[in-house]
Write a protein that holds these residues in place. Structure first.
Motif, mmCIF file in Angstrom:
data_model
loop_
_atom_site.group_PDB
_atom_site.id
_atom_site.type_symbol
_atom_site.label_atom_id
_atom_site.label_comp_id
_atom_site.label_asym_id
_atom_site.label_seq_id
_atom_site.Cartn_x
_atom_site.Cartn_y
_atom_site.Cartn_z
ATOM 1 N N LEU A 222 0.827 -1.203 0.026
ATOM 2 C CA LEU A 222 0.051 -0.086 -0.038
ATOM 3 C C LEU A 222 0.859 1.248 0.118
ATOM 4 O O LEU A 222 0.671 2.313 -0.790
ATOM 5 C CB LEU A 222 -0.763 -0.049 1.136
ATOM 6 C CG LEU A 222 -1.877 1.132 1.398
ATOM 7 C CD1 LEU A 222 -2.639 1.457 0.272
ATOM 8 C CD2 LEU A 222 -2.463 1.051 2.719
ATOM 9 N N GLN A 223 1.802 1.318 0.830
ATOM 10 C CA GLN A 223 2.785 2.481 0.935
ATOM 11 C C GLN A 223 3.499 2.549 -0.236
ATOM 12 O O GLN A 223 3.640 3.825 -0.940
ATOM 13 C CB GLN A 223 3.861 2.306 2.017
ATOM 14 C CG GLN A 223 3.254 2.388 3.313
ATOM 15 C CD GLN A 223 4.071 1.842 4.445
ATOM 16 O OE1 GLN A 223 5.272 1.108 4.174
ATOM 17 N NE2 GLN A 223 4.146 2.369 5.726
ATOM 18 N N SER A 224 3.843 1.679 -1.003
ATOM 19 C CA SER A 224 4.629 1.759 -2.454
ATOM 20 C C SER A 224 3.630 2.250 -3.533
ATOM 21 O O SER A 224 3.916 2.930 -4.275
ATOM 22 C CB SER A 224 5.089 0.239 -2.688
ATOM 23 O OG SER A 224 6.053 -0.203 -1.927
ATOM 24 N N LEU A 225 2.428 1.917 -3.682
ATOM 25 C CA LEU A 225 1.561 2.086 -4.321
ATOM 26 C C LEU A 225 1.186 3.578 -4.140
ATOM 27 O O LEU A 225 0.759 4.401 -5.118
ATOM 28 C CB LEU A 225 0.200 1.375 -4.202
ATOM 29 C CG LEU A 225 -1.099 1.636 -5.199
ATOM 30 C CD1 LEU A 225 -0.561 1.346 -6.569
ATOM 31 C CD2 LEU A 225 -2.305 0.651 -4.909
ATOM 32 N N MET A 226 0.830 4.150 -3.077
ATOM 33 C CA MET A 226 0.763 5.490 -2.620
ATOM 34 C C MET A 226 1.690 6.188 -3.254
ATOM 35 O O MET A 226 1.812 7.529 -3.618
ATOM 36 C CB MET A 226 0.443 5.800 -1.330
ATOM 37 C CG MET A 226 -0.775 5.260 -0.741
ATOM 38 S SD MET A 226 -1.097 5.443 1.074
ATOM 39 C CE MET A 226 -1.059 7.154 1.191
ATOM 40 N N ALA A 227 2.868 5.963 -3.067
ATOM 41 C CA ALA A 227 4.507 6.638 -3.229
ATOM 42 C C ALA A 227 4.116 6.519 -4.927
ATOM 43 O O ALA A 227 4.627 7.685 -5.450
ATOM 44 C CB ALA A 227 5.539 5.712 -3.035
ATOM 45 N N PHE A 228 3.844 5.545 -5.457
ATOM 46 C CA PHE A 228 3.751 5.644 -6.873
ATOM 47 C C PHE A 228 2.700 6.646 -7.608
ATOM 48 O O PHE A 228 2.864 7.483 -8.611
ATOM 49 C CB PHE A 228 3.389 4.048 -7.377
ATOM 50 C CG PHE A 228 3.033 4.084 -8.910
ATOM 51 C CD1 PHE A 228 4.068 4.163 -10.063
ATOM 52 C CD2 PHE A 228 1.681 4.150 -9.522
ATOM 53 C CE1 PHE A 228 3.779 4.102 -11.331
ATOM 54 C CE2 PHE A 228 1.479 4.130 -10.681
ATOM 55 C CZ PHE A 228 2.388 4.063 -11.643
ATOM 56 N N ILE A 229 1.587 6.774 -7.020
ATOM 57 C CA ILE A 229 0.712 7.671 -7.459
ATOM 58 C C ILE A 229 1.030 9.022 -7.112
ATOM 59 O O ILE A 229 1.010 10.043 -7.961
ATOM 60 C CB ILE A 229 -0.734 7.505 -6.561
ATOM 61 C CG1 ILE A 229 -1.430 5.884 -6.922
ATOM 62 C CG2 ILE A 229 -1.990 8.448 -7.000
ATOM 63 C CD1 ILE A 229 -2.498 5.608 -6.200
ATOM 64 N N ALA A 230 1.650 9.351 -6.062
ATOM 65 C CA ALA A 230 2.168 10.595 -5.875
ATOM 66 C C ALA A 230 3.160 11.172 -6.432
ATOM 67 O O ALA A 230 3.131 12.429 -7.116
ATOM 68 C CB ALA A 230 2.774 10.667 -4.095
ATOM 69 N N PHE A 231 4.273 10.102 -7.084
ATOM 70 C CA PHE A 231 5.249 10.488 -7.801
ATOM 71 C C PHE A 231 4.926 10.748 -9.425
ATOM 72 O O PHE A 231 5.214 11.608 -9.932
ATOM 73 C CB PHE A 231 6.254 9.443 -7.762
ATOM 74 C CG PHE A 231 7.808 9.811 -7.616
ATOM 75 C CD1 PHE A 231 8.293 10.506 -8.342
ATOM 76 C CD2 PHE A 231 7.908 9.634 -6.193
ATOM 77 C CE1 PHE A 231 9.617 10.780 -7.895
ATOM 78 C CE2 PHE A 231 9.341 10.027 -5.846
ATOM 79 C CZ PHE A 231 10.192 10.534 -6.728
ATOM 80 N N SER A 232 3.718 10.059 -9.638
ATOM 81 C CA SER A 232 3.194 10.055 -11.028
ATOM 82 C C SER A 232 2.663 11.296 -11.139
ATOM 83 O O SER A 232 2.849 12.133 -12.292
ATOM 84 C CB SER A 232 2.274 9.179 -11.164
ATOM 85 O OG SER A 232 2.738 7.682 -11.256
#
Length: 477
Positions: A222-232
């Motif tokens: 979940l943390q990695s997915l949120m980081a992916f969305i934020a970075f995108s």
């Protein structure tokens, strides 16, 4: 429209009518991209009014008039009017100096009238000017915005260009005859294209710390997915700003000229709001991932902004910056999940992405050679630098593979993988892929972005699948 007798003059607006853009924003982004200090200093002149601001921005900018996204249908209409014996006038709120250059380039206007540094020729002021010069209802006016309503009210005929339904209805309530022409539609897909979602695949690097450490918990995912969305989202914000800064450069490029802002598919005025909104949402998500991740995101945004404004024009510095930005994605993944990063992983990332950045510049230089250009527009390179850039690409790629080979023999790998010796196969595949990628760039067959090329290229996809298979086999067997 009957043009047998044309006692009236056809007055044509520039921004949004003759031009699928806005010269105020064109000159602002050009000035900011040319010299960000001068561009920002020009904003201070706004205290003297919009006309003063436009004059200062024109002086600070360098807009390529020939490459602007003109509306061909409007140009044909103006040309036909003039051919039938009528007179034409370009009447715009754009600064007079810039309007003169555009009119000279097109050669279809008998008169040119623009803002003069003190008077902003727009709305009621434009209506007053046209009435005083040509008489009440003695001209036909072609425009596109609500600011043109007072001008249409004083004209003999109103012509709307690509106007929304609400504005068309408002124009029809006025006294003069009204004609609506639509030369191009607004496609919502253009906004998504401006965000460059195909570039989001780079942000998959935030999952690498989780994969390298083999920590596959629900929280880590979940943390990695949120980081992916934020970075995108933040990266898309940067892409929008970069496209606005590179308008002239992109329009001079055979492929980049089709980007939404360069082609006039999206009003430049919308770019600022789009970039701000994407940045705001991205940073809001980053807050929930903790101060460490927010710090990395802030460093990424500041660095990319510096790259767009200054660093991309500095030879070698630009390549190193791109490598750093890729590596920051891995650091962000570690910050979001609190997974410590291996020095080996960071060293591999720096050299590998330095290679990809050099391939990107190599491809641009090869493309310039084919087009007979001596330098890369907006960059700090000339075609004479091509051999050095190619050497940087392949040597840093090979060093990355060397780091990978040393990493395979480290104690950490023995703890994480059942058969770490199987990872040697990955080194050989990377050697092949890097060598082939540099060769393809040398032959002029590389996409503007090597990452996008890798995704679209069948051989590259096959290499990725094989690498994944060996990594899984090393972990399981």
């Amino acid at each position: 429209m009957q043009q047998d007798v044309t006692p009236e003059i056809l007055a044509v607006d520039l921004d949004g009518t003759l031009l699928r853009s806005d010269m105020l924003f064109e000159s602002f982004w050009s000035a900011l991209g040319r010299n960000w200090k001068t561009g920002l200093a020009a904003i201070a002149s706004l205290s003297g009014g919009r006309a003063r601001l436009k004059s200062e921005l024109v002086a600070a900018s360098d807009v390529d008039i020939a490459l602007l996204p003109y509306d061909d249908a409007v140009i044909e209409r103006v040309t036909a009017w003039r051919a039938a014996g009528g007179r034409t006038a370009l009447v715009t709120a754009t600064d007079q100096a810039l309007a003169d250059r555009i009119a000279t380039h097109l050669g279809i206007f008998d008169e040119v009238h623009g803002s003069d540094g003190s008077t902003n020729l727009k709305g009621p002021e434009k209506a007053r000017f046209l009435t005083e010069r040509f008489g009440e209802a003695a001209f036909v006016y072609m425009g596109d915005s609500e600011a043109d309503l007072p001008v249409w009210a004083a004209s003999a005929k109103a012509i709307t260009v690509n106007a929304p339904q609400k504005l068309r209805a408002a124009a029809e309530t006025l006294e003069p005859e009204v004609e609506h022409i639509g030369t191009s539609g607004r496609d919502g897909k253009a906004y998504l294209k401006a965000m460059r979602p195909h570039q989001w695949m780079k942000n998959l690097l935030v999952f690498l710390p989780m994969l390298a450490a083999q920590q596959f918990t629900a929280l880590t995912l979940l943390q990695s997915l949120m980081a992916f969305i934020a970075f995108s989202l933040v990266a898309s914000s940067v892409y929008v700003v970069n496209d606005l800064l590179d308008l002239s450069v992109d329009r001079a490029h055979p492929r980049k000229c089709k980007r939404p802002f360069a082609a006039g598919d999206i009003p430049i005025a919308h770019g600022t709001g789009l970039a701000t909104g994407l940045l705001g949402i991205g940073l809001l998500i980053a807050v929930f991932l903790g101060p460490a991740f927010l710090l990395v995101m802030s460093v990424y945004y500041i660095t990319t902004s510096a790259y767009s404004l200054v660093l991309k024009r500095r030879a070698v510095v630009d390549i190193c910056t791109l490598a750093m930005l890729y590596t920051l994605r891995i650091v962000a993944g570690g910050s979001a999940t609190a997974i410590p990063l291996s020095v080996w992983l960071l060293a591999f990332a720096i050299f590998f992405f330095l290679s990809l950045a050099a391939v990107k510049r190599q491809a641009e230089l090869v493309d310039n050679v084919k087009r007979g250009k001596l330098d890369v527009s907006g960059r700090g390179y000339s075609v004479e630098d091509l051999p050095i850039i190619a050497m940087m690409a392949i040597s840093s790629g090979y060093v990355a593979v060397l780091v990978m080979a040393l990493y395979v023999n480290s104690v950490n790998m023995a703890e994480l993988y059942s058969s770490p010796a199987m990872l040697w196969a990955i080194c050989f595949i990377l050697l092949y892929w890097i060598s082939r990628t540099v060769m393809i760039a040398h032959r002029g067959q590389m996409h503007d972005d090597p990452v996008v090329f890798a995704v679209r290229d069948g051989t590259s996809r096959a290499c990725f699948v094989i690498i994944l298979c060996f990594a899984l086999a090393a972990a399981v067997f």
